[in-house]
Structures are given as structure tokens and as C-alpha cells.
Design a protein around this motif. Structure first.
Motif, mmCIF file in Angstrom:
data_model
loop_
_atom_site.group_PDB
_atom_site.id
_atom_site.type_symbol
_atom_site.label_atom_id
_atom_site.label_comp_id
_atom_site.label_asym_id
_atom_site.label_seq_id
_atom_site.Cartn_x
_atom_site.Cartn_y
_atom_site.Cartn_z
ATOM 1 N N CYS A 176 0.830 -1.205 0.000
ATOM 2 C CA CYS A 176 0.000 0.000 0.000
ATOM 3 C C CYS A 176 0.864 1.254 0.000
ATOM 4 N N ASP A 177 1.884 1.278 0.850
ATOM 5 C CA ASP A 177 2.742 2.452 0.963
ATOM 6 C C ASP A 177 3.543 2.689 -0.319
ATOM 7 N N GLY A 182 -2.884 -4.144 -2.425
ATOM 8 C CA GLY A 182 -3.355 -5.487 -2.736
ATOM 9 C C GLY A 182 -2.491 -6.265 -3.706
ATOM 10 N N ASN A 183 -1.421 -5.671 -4.209
ATOM 11 C CA ASN A 183 -0.571 -6.347 -5.196
ATOM 12 C C ASN A 183 0.845 -6.489 -4.646
ATOM 13 N N ASP A 188 9.206 -3.061 -7.454
ATOM 14 C CA ASP A 188 9.683 -2.248 -6.333
ATOM 15 C C ASP A 188 9.379 -2.906 -4.988
ATOM 16 N N MET A 189 8.314 -3.710 -4.932
ATOM 17 C CA MET A 189 8.035 -4.487 -3.713
ATOM 18 C C MET A 189 9.144 -5.518 -3.494
ATOM 19 N N ASP A 190 9.483 -6.250 -4.549
ATOM 20 C CA ASP A 190 10.563 -7.233 -4.454
ATOM 21 C C ASP A 190 11.883 -6.559 -4.082
ATOM 22 N N ASP A 191 12.167 -5.422 -4.685
ATOM 23 C CA ASP A 191 13.421 -4.708 -4.404
ATOM 24 C C ASP A 191 13.480 -4.278 -2.937
ATOM 25 N N ALA A 192 12.359 -3.789 -2.417
ATOM 26 C CA ALA A 192 12.325 -3.328 -1.025
ATOM 27 C C ALA A 192 12.563 -4.490 -0.066
#
Length: 249
Positions: A176-177, A182-183, A188-192
Motif C-alpha cells: 500500500c505504501d 493489494g498487489n 519495487d516491492m521485491d526490491d524493497a
């Protein structure tokens, strides 16, 4: 549990969301769960309910962690004095917050936890105070939850905080941030998440994930995570009921 996670062993636990029946802990242990997180961030447990759950858990030598609603001295001290094994803080953003967690949760000289030992956490028999304080500081676990870009950006300072036992990723709020409500499956989620894992590994701090999808947890196990919280008593109860109904009907 503390010894296991710092030795790199994998542990799998689950959340207790709102059912306060203490004997659920016995059921979870028999079922093979490694630990339970009592959710006092979103859940509406009161202190006496958590104390009853901790009492049963202590009696069967089963790890109980409380996810607290805020970093406050009174909150942390009450849960620890009730006999829980660890404190888990959500929505961490800075190293200063982690330092406050340790300050309130550890006895002198590692922190400033208030001393009251004729309590459940000592089994009402602390013995020599100097020895008990040292043992309690060594035994108690402290976890933080990374679920926003500020925490990811500050992860190097966060893992530098002494006495932090582990980091959990909260994928719902992190997605969300990052702008992907929901995805979880975005670059960028994987990178974080990978940044958190790699930075924590440099300090030998274990990293884990909170999710109800076993396939998603396995993905991050392959990337180096060793702590997992999968689903809750409510989620598993609902799925069990639905499975039974589908078979019966």
C-alpha cells in the motif's frame, strides 16, 4: 525460539486475532506450530486475556509474542511482566523507535525496564535479582515489522540497533505504501524486501514474513527468510469450515 532463529533455523508460527481461549495455545502446540503472535495491534484483547494466554503458554514452554499497538513503557512492561516471551512492534519507521523498544523492554544496564519480580514472568521465584535480570534480558525477544518505505530507507540504521532479534515484513501495508494496494508482485516491492533481507543478513538478524499464502512465503524462504507467520486462528477456522462444507455438500 530465540536460540533457533539466531542459529538460522526456520520457524513457522501464526497469529491469534481475537479468540482469547487460552487452551487454543495448547492446540496450536500439539498441531506443530512453533510460536503464536497475539495481535494487540488490530485485535481487542485486554491485558488479563493476554496474561491468561501467557500463563498457559509458559506452563507448556511455548513461545508467545505480542504485537503491541504502540511503543510505550506501560504497554511493553505490562505484557512482559505478564510473562510473554517477546514484543513485536508494527509500523516501525526509524532506528530511534527501535531503541525505545529496547529501552523499555530490557532491564539495566541494557535498558530501563521497571523492576517488579514477584510476577508471572519470574514464575514468582526470581532468585538473586542480579542473576534474574541478566537471564531475563538474554531470554526476551524483540521484533519489528517493516511495512513502509521510510523503514526500508532506514533499514541500515534499524539493523544497527543492539538487541534487535528479528525483522518481519508486513506485505499488505508495504504494498500500500509503495502505491500497489493489494498487489505484492511488483518489482519495487521485491526490491524493497530484498534490500531488507540483504541488509539484515549483514548483521546476522533473521528476517521473516507475515502472510496467509504459503506459496508467497516459500518464495521468500528461497530468498533467505527463516521466520514465517502464516494465517490466523480465524483464517484457518474459516477455511476448515469451508472445506468441510464443500465435502459434505
Amino acid at each position: 525460539m530465540k536460540e533457533k532463529i539466531h542459529n538460522g533455523e526456520t520457524v513457522v508460527g501464526m497469529f491469534l486475532s481475537e479468540i482469547a481461549a487460552p487452551n487454543l495455545i495448547r492446540l496450536m502446540q500439539v498441531a506443530g506450530v512453533d510460536f503464536v503472535v497475539v495481535d494487540c495491534e488490530h485485535g481487542y484483547f485486554d491485558y488479563s486475556q493476554v496474561a491468561a494466554i501467557a500463563s498457559v503458554a509458559n506452563g507448556i514452554n511455548f513461545p508467545i509474542i505480542v504485537r503491541i499497538p504502540e511503543i510505550s513503557r506501560s504497554c511493553i512492561q505490562k505484557y512482559l511482566d505478564a510473562g510473554v516471551d517477546g514484543i513485536w512492534v508494527p509500523m516501525i519507521r526509524t532506528a530511534e523507535q527501535v531503541k525505545k523498544l529496547i529501552e523499555f523492554g530490557k532491564y539495566y544496564p541494557d535498558g530501563m525496564r521497571g523492576i517488579s519480580t514477584m510476577r508471572p514472568h519470574s514464575n514468582y521465584a526470581p532468585g538473586k535479582l542480579v542473576d534474574y535480570v541478566k537471564a531475563a534480558n538474554k531470554r526476551t525477544m524483540f521484533f519489528v515489522q517493516i511495512e513502509n518505505r521510510d523503514a526500508v530507507n532506514n533499514i541500515e540504521e534499524i539493523v544497527d540497533v543492539k538487541d534487535l532479534d528479528g525483522i518481519f515484513i508486513g506485505p499488505n501495508d508495504l504494498a500500500c505504501d509503495l502505491g500497489h494496494l493489494g498487489n505484492f508482485d511488483t518489482p519495487d516491492m521485491d526490491d524493497a524486501i530484498l534490500k531488507v533481507i540483504k541488509t539484515a543478513q549483514k548483521k546476522n538478524i533473521p528476517v521473516g514474513m507475515v502472510a496467509s499464502n504459503p506459496e508467497y512465503l516459500r518464495k521468500w524462504a528461497q530468498a533467505g527468510m527463516t521466520m514465517f507467520s502464516c494465517d490466523s486462528e480465524l483464517g484457518l477456522l474459516k477455511k476448515g469450515i469451508q472445506q468441510m462444507l464443500s465435502k459434505v455438500r
